[in-house]
Design a protein around this motif. Sequence first.
Motif, PDB file in Angstrom:
ATOM      1  N   LYS A   9      43.011  31.394  33.524  1.00  0.00           N
ATOM      2  CA  LYS A   9      42.287  31.440  34.807  1.00  0.00           C
ATOM      3  C   LYS A   9      42.584  32.723  35.574  1.00  0.00           C
ATOM      4  O   LYS A   9      41.723  33.254  36.262  1.00  0.00           O
ATOM      5  CB  LYS A   9      42.588  30.209  35.663  1.00  0.00           C
ATOM      6  CG  LYS A   9      43.984  30.135  36.208  1.00  0.00           C
ATOM      7  CD  LYS A   9      44.174  28.914  37.073  1.00  0.00           C
ATOM      8  CE  LYS A   9      45.584  28.900  37.653  1.00  0.00           C
ATOM      9  NZ  LYS A   9      45.763  27.821  38.603  1.00  0.00           N
ATOM     10  N   HIS A  10      43.800  33.267  35.443  1.00  0.00           N
ATOM     11  CA  HIS A  10      44.139  34.525  36.111  1.00  0.00           C
ATOM     12  C   HIS A  10      43.472  35.711  35.415  1.00  0.00           C
ATOM     13  O   HIS A  10      43.045  36.663  36.079  1.00  0.00           O
ATOM     14  CB  HIS A  10      45.652  34.719  36.164  1.00  0.00           C
ATOM     15  CG  HIS A  10      46.365  33.684  36.976  1.00  0.00           C
ATOM     16  ND1 HIS A  10      45.983  33.320  38.253  1.00  0.00           N
ATOM     17  CD2 HIS A  10      47.449  32.922  36.689  1.00  0.00           C
ATOM     18  CE1 HIS A  10      46.792  32.388  38.720  1.00  0.00           C
ATOM     19  NE2 HIS A  10      47.692  32.127  37.782  1.00  0.00           N
ATOM     20  N   ILE A  11      43.417  35.660  34.085  1.00  0.00           N
ATOM     21  CA  ILE A  11      42.729  36.716  33.328  1.00  0.00           C
ATOM     22  C   ILE A  11      41.247  36.706  33.688  1.00  0.00           C
ATOM     23  O   ILE A  11      40.651  37.753  33.956  1.00  0.00           O
ATOM     24  CB  ILE A  11      42.936  36.514  31.808  1.00  0.00           C
ATOM     25  CG1 ILE A  11      44.425  36.668  31.457  1.00  0.00           C
ATOM     26  CG2 ILE A  11      42.073  37.487  31.011  1.00  0.00           C
ATOM     27  CD1 ILE A  11      44.782  36.219  30.058  1.00  0.00           C
ATOM     28  N   GLN A  12      40.667  35.512  33.724  1.00  0.00           N
ATOM     29  CA  GLN A  12      39.254  35.357  34.069  1.00  0.00           C
ATOM     30  C   GLN A  12      38.965  35.934  35.452  1.00  0.00           C
ATOM     31  O   GLN A  12      37.996  36.675  35.639  1.00  0.00           O
ATOM     32  CB  GLN A  12      38.874  33.884  34.028  1.00  0.00           C
ATOM     33  CG  GLN A  12      37.503  33.596  34.584  1.00  0.00           C
ATOM     34  CD  GLN A  12      37.283  32.122  34.899  1.00  0.00           C
ATOM     35  OE1 GLN A  12      38.089  31.272  34.546  1.00  0.00           O
ATOM     36  NE2 GLN A  12      36.200  31.838  35.574  1.00  0.00           N
ATOM     37  N   ALA A  13      39.805  35.601  36.421  1.00  0.00           N
ATOM     38  CA  ALA A  13      39.589  36.071  37.789  1.00  0.00           C
ATOM     39  C   ALA A  13      39.661  37.591  37.871  1.00  0.00           C
ATOM     40  O   ALA A  13      38.814  38.228  38.512  1.00  0.00           O
ATOM     41  CB  ALA A  13      40.617  35.432  38.724  1.00  0.00           C
ATOM     42  N   ARG A  14      40.660  38.194  37.228  1.00  0.00           N
ATOM     43  CA  ARG A  14      40.793  39.653  37.304  1.00  0.00           C
ATOM     44  C   ARG A  14      39.639  40.347  36.581  1.00  0.00           C
ATOM     45  O   ARG A  14      39.156  41.385  37.027  1.00  0.00           O
ATOM     46  CB  ARG A  14      42.129  40.111  36.717  1.00  0.00           C
ATOM     47  CG  ARG A  14      42.304  41.617  36.914  1.00  0.00           C
ATOM     48  CD  ARG A  14      43.613  42.135  36.464  1.00  0.00           C
ATOM     49  NE  ARG A  14      44.687  41.767  37.378  1.00  0.00           N
ATOM     50  CZ  ARG A  14      45.941  42.159  37.208  1.00  0.00           C
ATOM     51  NH1 ARG A  14      46.275  42.915  36.169  1.00  0.00           N
ATOM     52  NH2 ARG A  14      46.879  41.786  38.053  1.00  0.00           N
ATOM     53  N   ALA A  15      39.200  39.770  35.472  1.00  0.00           N
ATOM     54  CA  ALA A  15      38.109  40.379  34.705  1.00  0.00           C
ATOM     55  C   ALA A  15      36.747  40.128  35.341  1.00  0.00           C
ATOM     56  O   ALA A  15      35.759  40.779  34.961  1.00  0.00           O
ATOM     57  CB  ALA A  15      38.118  39.851  33.275  1.00  0.00           C
ATOM     58  N   GLU A  16      36.708  39.180  36.278  1.00  0.00           N
ATOM     59  CA  GLU A  16      35.464  38.818  36.959  1.00  0.00           C
ATOM     60  C   GLU A  16      34.383  38.404  35.969  1.00  0.00           C
ATOM     61  O   GLU A  16      33.247  38.889  35.991  1.00  0.00           O
ATOM     62  CB  GLU A  16      34.979  39.950  37.855  1.00  0.00           C
ATOM     63  CG  GLU A  16      35.959  40.298  38.954  1.00  0.00           C
ATOM     64  CD  GLU A  16      35.497  41.437  39.846  1.00  0.00           C
ATOM     65  OE1 GLU A  16      34.652  42.265  39.421  1.00  0.00           O
ATOM     66  OE2 GLU A  16      35.998  41.518  40.975  1.00  0.00           O
ATOM     67  N   VAL A  17      34.768  37.475  35.072  1.00  0.00           N
ATOM     68  CA  VAL A  17      33.850  36.918  34.084  1.00  0.00           C
ATOM     69  C   VAL A  17      33.937  35.400  34.144  1.00  0.00           C
ATOM     70  O   VAL A  17      34.851  34.843  34.758  1.00  0.00           O
ATOM     71  CB  VAL A  17      34.163  37.420  32.651  1.00  0.00           C
ATOM     72  CG1 VAL A  17      33.968  38.930  32.554  1.00  0.00           C
ATOM     73  CG2 VAL A  17      35.574  37.033  32.227  1.00  0.00           C
ATOM     74  N   SER A  18      33.017  34.729  33.494  1.00  0.00           N
ATOM     75  CA  SER A  18      33.043  33.269  33.455  1.00  0.00           C
ATOM     76  C   SER A  18      34.195  32.788  32.584  1.00  0.00           C
ATOM     77  O   SER A  18      34.767  33.557  31.793  1.00  0.00           O
ATOM     78  CB  SER A  18      31.728  32.727  32.898  1.00  0.00           C
ATOM     79  OG  SER A  18      31.622  33.036  31.519  1.00  0.00           O
ATOM     80  N   GLN A  19      34.530  31.506  32.716  1.00  0.00           N
ATOM     81  CA  GLN A  19      35.608  30.928  31.917  1.00  0.00           C
ATOM     82  C   GLN A  19      35.279  31.031  30.433  1.00  0.00           C
ATOM     83  O   GLN A  19      36.131  31.364  29.615  1.00  0.00           O
ATOM     84  CB  GLN A  19      35.847  29.471  32.336  1.00  0.00           C
ATOM     85  CG  GLN A  19      37.058  28.829  31.688  1.00  0.00           C
ATOM     86  CD  GLN A  19      36.759  28.226  30.319  1.00  0.00           C
ATOM     87  OE1 GLN A  19      35.640  27.823  30.028  1.00  0.00           O
ATOM     88  NE2 GLN A  19      37.771  28.185  29.473  1.00  0.00           N
TER      89      GLN A  19
END
Length: 105
Positions: A50-60
């Motif tokens: 979830k932290h990787i997703q948030a930083r990358a600004e992509v969907s789960q």
Amino acid sequence: MSELPDPTDLALVFKALSNPTRVRILQWLKEPDTFPPQLEPAEEVGVCLKHIQARAEVSQSTASQYMAALQSAGLVTSHRIGQWTHYRRDEETIARLADHIRTEL
């Protein structure tokens, strides 16, 4: 990935690294303490998806696909904690890859 000199393994690595966001994720994971705090230390278990997703600004689902590509290439490992998957770099494989590129390619 067991032995990097195999051309199939190298092709998987280069395919995984052909996406700029996946390259950035691998770079970010080099400093797991730059991600938001987690219950378990990121240095020990890796960074939660979830932290990787948030930083990358992509969907789960996109983040999951990116991490699956990096894991298939042997560049990251995963660790499940409950419903969450944490990822960390596989430094041994990355070092072997760097050495192989430096000496063989």
